[in-house]
Design an enzyme around this catalytic site. Structure first.
Site, PDB file in Angstrom:
ATOM      1  N   TRP A 218       0.834  -1.211   0.000  1.00  0.00           N
ATOM      2  CA  TRP A 218       0.000   0.000   0.000  1.00  0.00           C
ATOM      3  C   TRP A 218       0.860   1.249   0.000  1.00  0.00           C
ATOM      4  CZ3 TRP A 218      -4.344  -1.035  -1.927  1.00  0.00           C
ATOM      5  CH2 TRP A 218      -5.037  -2.197  -1.604  1.00  0.00           C
TER       6      TRP A 218
ATOM      7  N   ASP B 205      -1.453   6.765   6.173  1.00  0.00           N
ATOM      8  CA  ASP B 205      -2.579   5.897   5.796  1.00  0.00           C
ATOM      9  C   ASP B 205      -2.790   4.946   6.973  1.00  0.00           C
ATOM     10  OD1 ASP B 205      -4.213   3.865   4.852  1.00  0.00           O
ATOM     11  OD2 ASP B 205      -2.996   3.395   3.091  1.00  0.00           O
TER      12      ASP B 205
ATOM     13  N   LYS C 126     -11.795  -1.656   6.689  1.00  0.00           N
ATOM     14  CA  LYS C 126     -10.980  -2.580   7.457  1.00  0.00           C
ATOM     15  C   LYS C 126     -11.486  -2.654   8.904  1.00  0.00           C
ATOM     16  CE  LYS C 126      -8.755  -3.000   3.767  1.00  0.00           C
ATOM     17  NZ  LYS C 126      -7.552  -2.329   3.283  1.00  0.00           N
TER      18      LYS C 126
HETATM   19  C1  LIG Z   1      -7.102  -1.804   2.030  1.00  0.00           C
HETATM   20  C2  LIG Z   1      -6.084  -0.757   2.102  1.00  0.00           C
HETATM   21  C3  LIG Z   1      -6.005   0.263   1.145  1.00  0.00           C
HETATM   22  C4  LIG Z   1      -6.909   0.327  -0.069  1.00  0.00           C
HETATM   23  O1  LIG Z   1      -8.163   0.719   0.288  1.00  0.00           O
HETATM   24  P1  LIG Z   1      -9.275   1.018  -0.839  1.00  0.00           P
HETATM   25  O2  LIG Z   1     -10.370   1.624  -0.024  1.00  0.00           O
HETATM   26  O3  LIG Z   1      -9.621  -0.291  -1.451  1.00  0.00           O
HETATM   27  O4  LIG Z   1      -8.685   1.941  -1.802  1.00  0.00           O
HETATM   28  C5  LIG Z   1      -5.043   1.235   1.298  1.00  0.00           C
HETATM   29  N1  LIG Z   1      -4.207   1.212   2.347  1.00  0.00           N
HETATM   30  C6  LIG Z   1      -4.244   0.245   3.283  1.00  0.00           C
HETATM   31  C7  LIG Z   1      -3.302   0.283   4.420  1.00  0.00           C
HETATM   32  C8  LIG Z   1      -5.193  -0.766   3.187  1.00  0.00           C
HETATM   33  O5  LIG Z   1      -5.225  -1.727   4.125  1.00  0.00           O
END
Ligand SMILES: *Cc1c(COP(=O)(O)O)cnc(C)c1O
Length: 359
Positions: free
Chosen positions: A100, A170, A194
């Site tokens: 990511w 993030d 998540k």
């Molecule tokens: C799942 C995830 C993403 C992607 O998320 P989307 O909503 O599908 O774009 C980005 N960063 C992390 C850390 C993730 O776990």
């Protein structure tokens, strides 16, 4: 019958929240309609989004000089929005701790110079690099991290020394899992699927002085944070239903005792699993112990055949989605806020039995 769902995302949500939403499906709070059917400009919806914002502010202790934006496009959309809104010098430092972070880094390269200042790619992202004294360019606009690495199961226990630069994080897979000091960040954002709600919604918490008209030329109106901030996340129709569910999850976390209580709950679950892994002769955790995530726990048997057998048999036992990410193999148990302690206990019981039969 509900299963124990160890999916990395979209992931388990509190049963209470799902039941409440089901009860309100046809008639939300006397409106005679579902939240899915109501105007985002209605009084009823205004209460939903305002209450959600108030509750997340309270939970995370978000200072007044930060905006909370409910945006679409998931976390991945912010991979572009971050450089578009922040790259004044067209340069930023990225710490590459997994897929990511790498995707965010590659996206930033479309807009300016993204500098890879640290990485753990040399050991399949199984650790967090030392970030106490990085070579951060003088003119970098920000330092970027992925705080919890969903796929590899690592977590930053100490934030990097950004040498005075803005920190952008993030936090998709550790959102609301423990207390956080918002003042240490310029931007915190996370896709909510998540740990918080349904997919497609990303919550971005942004320091006000970083929300300006001074964005990269060509930045789409929708991706300009100022557009969203000036319109209280209602520039266009937001992801109304997802925001409603997130609001319910915020209430649930408050009822459970807030983020301190969530942390204790998550530590307890993670300890049960890691303690088992540390003494097992068959299963092995793949992450350097000091960098282990409380949320995502990857492990292997060392044999692809046995891994596949484990995934198959665990599913039959009502333990779902334990297969590791397609790029790393093995197994991964995601044990987010809404996973009960019993779910982890059941998993460990199953692992013990499997070890006895296959050791
Ligand atoms: C799942 C995830 C993403 C992607 O998320 P989307 O909503 O599908 O774009 C980005 N960063 C992390 C850390 C993730 O776990």
């Amino acid at each position: 019958m509900r299963v124990y769902n160890f999916s990395a995302g979209p992931a388990v949500l509190p049963e209470e929240v799902l039941k409440e939403a089901a009860d309100e499906m046809l008639d939300y709070n006397g409106t005679g309609m579902s939240v899915m059917e109501m105007s985002h400009r209605s009084k009823a919806y205004d209460d939903i989004i305002k209450t959600a914002e108030k509750d997340i502010r309270e939970l995370m202790n978000i200072p007044d000089n930060y905006k909370v934006l409910f945006l679409q496009g998931g976390a991945s959309q912010q991979f572009a929005a971050v450089p578009m809104n922040l790259m004044k010098n067209k340069k930023a430092a990225y710490i590459i701790t997994g897929q990511w972070a790498k995707k965010a880094y590659q996206e930033a390269k479309l807009y300016g110079e993204a500098v890879d200042v640290a990485s753990s790619a040399d050991k399949t992202f199984s650790y967090i690099p030392d970030c106490s004294d990085l070579d951060i360019p003088e003119d970098a606009d920000y330092v970027y991290i992925c705080e919890n690495n969903t796929i590899y199961g690592t977590k930053f226990k100490t934030l990097p020394n950004t040498k005075g630069k803005i920190l952008v994080a993030d936090v998709s897979s550790c959102f609301l899992s423990e207390p956080v000091d918002v003042t240490k960040y310029g931007v915190i954002y996370g896709g909510v699927q998540k740990n918080v709600g349904p997919a497609g919604l990303v919550i971005s918490i942004i320091r006000e002085d970083l929300i300006t008209d001074d964005v990269l030329p060509g930045t789409p109106t929708m991706l300009k944070w100022k557009t969203q901030a000036d319109n209280d996340s209602l520039y266009n129709t937001p992801n109304c239903y997802a925001i409603y569910i997130c609001g319910k999850v915020f209430k649930w976390i408050k009822k459970m005792g807030g983020l301190e209580a969530m942390k204790a709950h998550n530590e307890k679950k993670a300890k049960i699993l890691y303690d088992f892994l540390d003494q097992s002769k068959l299963f092995k955790g793949t992450v350097r112990p000091e960098d282990r995530s409380l949320m995502n726990v990857p492990f292997v048997t060392g044999s692809e055949e046995l891994d596949a057998k484990f995934v198959k048999e665990s599913k039959a036992a009502g333990l779902e989605n334990l297969k590791g990410h397609r790029t790393v193999g093995g197994m991964r148990a995601s044990i987010y806020n809404a996973m009960p302690v019993e779910g982890v206990e059941k998993l460990v019981e199953f692992m013990k039995e499997f070890e006895k039969n296959n050791g």
